[in-house]
Write an enzyme that holds these catalytic residues in place. Structure first.
Site, PDB file in Angstrom:
ATOM      1  N   MET A  29       0.855  -1.196   0.000  1.00 58.10           N
ATOM      2  CA  MET A  29       0.000   0.000   0.000  1.00 58.10           C
ATOM      3  C   MET A  29       0.891   1.247   0.000  1.00 58.10           C
ATOM      4  O   MET A  29       0.464   2.322   0.408  1.00 58.10           O
ATOM      5  CB  MET A  29      -0.935  -0.026   1.197  1.00 58.10           C
ATOM      6  CG  MET A  29      -1.871  -1.246   1.138  1.00 58.10           C
ATOM      7  SD  MET A  29      -3.413  -1.052   2.028  1.00 58.10           S
ATOM      8  CE  MET A  29      -2.846  -0.926   3.695  1.00 58.10           C
ATOM      9  N   LEU A  32       6.924   2.953   1.281  1.00 53.76           N
ATOM     10  CA  LEU A  32       7.801   1.781   1.345  1.00 53.76           C
ATOM     11  C   LEU A  32       8.969   1.994   2.306  1.00 53.76           C
ATOM     12  O   LEU A  32       9.428   3.109   2.508  1.00 53.76           O
ATOM     13  CB  LEU A  32       8.314   1.466  -0.067  1.00 53.76           C
ATOM     14  CG  LEU A  32       7.198   1.262  -1.096  1.00 53.76           C
ATOM     15  CD1 LEU A  32       7.773   1.100  -2.498  1.00 53.76           C
ATOM     16  CD2 LEU A  32       6.326   0.070  -0.742  1.00 53.76           C
ATOM     17  N   GLY A  35      11.449  -2.989   5.271  1.00 54.25           N
ATOM     18  CA  GLY A  35      10.724  -4.271   5.299  1.00 54.25           C
ATOM     19  C   GLY A  35      10.348  -4.674   3.868  1.00 54.25           C
ATOM     20  O   GLY A  35      10.509  -5.833   3.460  1.00 54.25           O
ATOM     21  N   HIS A  36       9.839  -3.694   3.092  1.00 55.51           N
ATOM     22  CA  HIS A  36       9.493  -3.983   1.688  1.00 55.51           C
ATOM     23  C   HIS A  36      10.750  -4.328   0.897  1.00 55.51           C
ATOM     24  O   HIS A  36      10.734  -5.215   0.046  1.00 55.51           O
ATOM     25  CB  HIS A  36       8.791  -2.778   1.047  1.00 55.51           C
ATOM     26  CG  HIS A  36       7.467  -2.448   1.655  1.00 55.51           C
ATOM     27  ND1 HIS A  36       7.250  -1.304   2.384  1.00 55.51           N
ATOM     28  CD2 HIS A  36       6.288  -3.114   1.660  1.00 55.51           C
ATOM     29  CE1 HIS A  36       5.992  -1.277   2.794  1.00 55.51           C
ATOM     30  NE2 HIS A  36       5.391  -2.360   2.369  1.00 55.51           N
ATOM     31  N   GLY A 147       5.126 -10.101   4.288  1.00 55.62           N
ATOM     32  CA  GLY A 147       5.909 -10.051   5.524  1.00 55.62           C
ATOM     33  C   GLY A 147       5.140 -10.642   6.698  1.00 55.62           C
ATOM     34  O   GLY A 147       3.914 -10.478   6.805  1.00 55.62           O
ATOM     35  N   ILE A 176      11.187  -7.506   9.566  1.00 54.47           N
ATOM     36  CA  ILE A 176      12.392  -6.658   9.600  1.00 54.47           C
ATOM     37  C   ILE A 176      12.157  -5.594  10.672  1.00 54.47           C
ATOM     38  O   ILE A 176      11.101  -4.956  10.717  1.00 54.47           O
ATOM     39  CB  ILE A 176      12.655  -6.005   8.226  1.00 54.47           C
ATOM     40  CG1 ILE A 176      12.757  -7.086   7.137  1.00 54.47           C
ATOM     41  CG2 ILE A 176      13.911  -5.139   8.248  1.00 54.47           C
ATOM     42  CD1 ILE A 176      13.896  -8.067   7.315  1.00 54.47           C
TER      43      ILE A 176
HETATM   44  O1  PAF Z   1       0.073  -5.758   3.790  1.00 53.79           O
HETATM   45  C1  PAF Z   1      -0.359  -4.857   3.046  1.00 53.79           C
HETATM   46  O2  PAF Z   1       0.292  -3.858   2.743  1.00 53.79           O
HETATM   47  C2  PAF Z   1      -1.764  -4.985   2.496  1.00 53.79           C
HETATM   48  O3  PAF Z   1      -2.611  -5.599   3.405  1.00 53.79           O
HETATM   49  C3  PAF Z   1      -1.828  -5.715   1.129  1.00 53.79           C
HETATM   50  C4  PAF Z   1      -1.355  -7.147   1.245  1.00 53.79           C
HETATM   51  C5  PAF Z   1      -0.968  -4.953   0.129  1.00 53.79           C
HETATM   52  C6  PAF Z   1      -3.251  -5.736   0.597  1.00 53.79           C
HETATM   53  O4  PAF Z   1      -3.756  -4.457   0.422  1.00 53.79           O
END
Ligand code: PAF
Length: 287
Positions: A29, A32, A35-36, A147, A176
């Site tokens: 979402m 970032l 962790g991403h 994650g 993370i």
């Molecule tokens: O973990 C997230 O950021 C959200 O729940 C996801 C998996 C992108 C779904 O909108």
């Protein structure tokens, strides 16, 4: 990095991928963080093409204020993804994701959606399953990375994948943490310096719980009280819930008299706490 927001442009990208090469999807979402980045790096080891999606999914927020205040920083996110050599950013509009209107589907998630976090956020996990199912249909990844900070979300998505009965393979990646132990989260960007410092006590309390039950038998209520005292000792934080459940099926541990070291199963502790208006979650296997 390609940035696209339509189904047609994604199809042309996908058609250009040689047969046998894998697409790894990291649904996000936005806003970032490291962790991403760790999900992306894991995907890069296993897949030739990395697609990151950024879509703030309105139907997984059970609180409209939380949705409105969800941090968003597309410009920074783009630079971040470029620095990581991501192949493609998919940044669709609501019309692309929900062409028939934002309606939550109702999946048979084995009641997972009502447990733990689900009991505090009605509708949340069906909203997550709805958007992830749609993203899987649109992107058709071979693997998708999530994650474990959202431990229950990973279980829900694994269940969704089993309902779909086809790819992608779901890859769960470790949490993370900041040096202080605070679990990385997009929501951390809404914390002020004092709150961020105080929020480290969430992980401290989890480590405390692990140490306690490895040292001597402690009934859940007593341990919960001690953990709560650690977190609430800072005026910046307010515990919402501390729950213990079996890691394998998320069944809540309810027997007040049985010490937590008494089960022959891994016990996962789930914490939610507020720093001001910001809701933070964490989890840890304490046994
Ligand atoms: O973990 C997230 O950021 C959200 O729940 C996801 C998996 C992108 C779904 O909108």
């Amino acid at each position: 990095m390609k940035i696209i927001d339509t189904i047609d442009s994604y199809s042309s990208f996908k058609n250009g991928i040689p047969k046998g090469e894998k697409i790894g999807l990291i649904p996000t979402m936005g806003s970032l963080h490291a962790g991403h980045a760790s999900l992306i790096r894991q995907a890069q080891k296993e897949c030739e093409y990395i697609v990151v999606s950024i879509f703030v999914n309105p139907i997984q927020f059970n609180n409209s204020e939380d949705f409105e205040n969800y941090p968003s920083n597309l410009k920074d996110d783009i630079s971040f993804l470029e620095s990581l050599n991501v192949s493609l950013l998919f940044n669709p509009s609501e019309e692309i994701v929900y062409p028939n209107g934002t309606k939550t589907k109702n999946y048979d998630l084995d009641d997972l959606e009502n447990k733990l976090e689900g009991s505090l956020r009605p509708g949340h996990f069906q909203g997550v399953a709805t958007v992830v199912d749609r993203l899987f249909d649109l992107i058709e990844p071979d693997r998708a990375y999530f994650g474990l900070k959202d431990f229950q979300q990973v279980q829900v998505i694994k269940k969704l994948a089993s309902i779909r009965g086809k790819s992608p393979e779901i890859i769960a990646c470790r949490i993370i943490r900041e040096d202080t132990g605070l679990a990385m989260s997009s929501r951390n960007s809404r914390l002020n310096t004092k709150q961020k410092k105080a929020a480290a006590s969430i992980f401290r309390s989890l480590k405390f719980a692990e140490k306690e039950i490895r040292t001597f038998p402690v009934p859940p209520d007593a341990l919960r009280r001690e953990m709560k005292a650690i977190i609430n000792s800072s005026r910046e934080l307010r515990v919402e819930k501390i729950l213990f459940a079996f890691s394998k099926n998320l069944e809540l541990i309810t027997d007040p008299d049985s010490p937590l070291d008494h089960y022959n199963e891994n016990v996962q502790c789930f914490i939610s706490a507020y720093a001001g208006e910001v809701r933070l979650i964490d989890n840890y296997c304490i046994s």
